[in-house]
Design a protein around this motif. Structure first.
Motif, short mmCIF file in Angstrom:
data_model
loop_
_atom_site.label_atom_id
_atom_site.label_comp_id
_atom_site.label_asym_id
_atom_site.label_seq_id
_atom_site.Cartn_x
_atom_site.Cartn_y
_atom_site.Cartn_z
N GLU A 124 0.73 -1.29 -0.04
CA GLU A 124 0.24 -0.07 0.01
C GLU A 124 0.87 1.32 0.04
O GLU A 124 1.96 1.50 0.71
N VAL A 125 0.30 2.21 -0.82
CA VAL A 125 1.02 3.39 -0.84
C VAL A 125 0.29 4.58 -0.99
O VAL A 125 -0.75 4.56 -1.53
N ARG A 126 0.58 5.88 -0.16
CA ARG A 126 -0.37 6.95 -0.47
C ARG A 126 0.31 7.83 -1.47
O ARG A 126 1.58 7.98 -1.64
N LEU A 127 -0.34 8.45 -2.51
CA LEU A 127 0.08 9.23 -3.58
C LEU A 127 -0.44 10.63 -3.38
O LEU A 127 -1.81 10.84 -2.84
N ASP A 128 0.16 11.76 -3.81
CA ASP A 128 -0.49 12.94 -3.84
C ASP A 128 -1.25 13.12 -4.95
O ASP A 128 -1.26 12.23 -6.01
N ALA A 129 -2.13 14.21 -5.02
CA ALA A 129 -3.02 14.34 -6.19
C ALA A 129 -2.54 14.43 -7.38
O ALA A 129 -3.04 13.75 -8.40
N GLU A 130 -1.29 15.00 -7.79
CA GLU A 130 -0.89 15.14 -9.09
C GLU A 130 -0.14 13.97 -9.48
O GLU A 130 -0.37 13.41 -10.64
N THR A 131 0.35 13.24 -8.63
CA THR A 131 0.80 11.99 -9.05
C THR A 131 -0.18 10.82 -9.50
O THR A 131 -0.14 10.24 -10.57
N LEU A 132 -1.30 10.74 -8.70
CA LEU A 132 -2.19 10.15 -8.84
C LEU A 132 -3.00 10.64 -10.35
O LEU A 132 -3.49 9.57 -11.03
N ARG A 133 -2.97 11.78 -10.59
CA ARG A 133 -3.75 12.39 -11.77
C ARG A 133 -2.86 11.77 -13.01
O ARG A 133 -3.33 11.14 -14.08
N ARG A 134 -1.44 11.70 -12.59
CA ARG A 134 -0.60 11.19 -13.89
C ARG A 134 -0.87 9.69 -14.10
O ARG A 134 -0.62 9.20 -15.36
#
Length: 164
Positions: A124-134
């Protein structure tokens, strides 16, 4: 010749029904529907008083014929693709026809209740909004599931590090 016309039915009621072709019923193989109950209700997803049969034409095309017990309702004959024909044959328990045209049925079929097959341990990993968007853009462009896109992106980065 016992010719049956086959039609292309429109998506909307404003378009016209057009003749798509025909076949000779005498040289086609007919598969009759299975029914349930004392009233002989069709096992197919049609109305209570509607019925279906499936034809395999001499030239190898599938034709689905739907008709009604109501007076004044014309039968509906339309070409069907292989997936529709196979589904119809399975639903109507025509196992010999399925084997003849599509190969033997597996012992069992249905959803895998155990989930997707494991590729490795869960991380499991948490990603910031910009990374998730990409990542969403990458998975959409490649037409893959998010997990597959993430595995490919990580593998590509690790391979680039190994090559350096």
């Amino acid at each position: 010749m016992n010719r049956i016309n086959v039609y292309a039915y429109p998506e909307t009621e404003w378009d016209e029904v057009t003749l798509a072709g025909w076949f000779n019923k005498d040289s086609a193989t007919e598969y009759e529907e299975a029914t349930t109950g004392i009233n002989g209700t069709s096992v197919n997803p049609v109305g209570k008083f509607e019925h279906q049969s499936l034809y395999r034409t001499a030239k190898g095309r599938w034709v689905l014929c739907t008709w009604s017990q109501y007076e004044g309702v014309d039968p509906r004959n339309e070409f069907a693709d292989d997936a529709t024909a196979k589904d119809w044959l399975i639903r109507n328990e025509e196992d010999a026809a399925v084997a003849q045209w599509f190969g033997e049925l597996e012992e069992e079929s249905g959803p895998n209740l155990g989930g997707r097959p494991s590729v490795g341990p869960k991380v499991e990993v948490r990603l910031d909004a910009e990374t998730l968007r990409r990542i969403r853009i990458e998975e959409f462009a490649a037409g893959r599931a998010r997990a597959d896109a993430l595995r490919d992106l990580i593998a590509a980065r690790l391979n680039a590090l190994d090559a350096a």
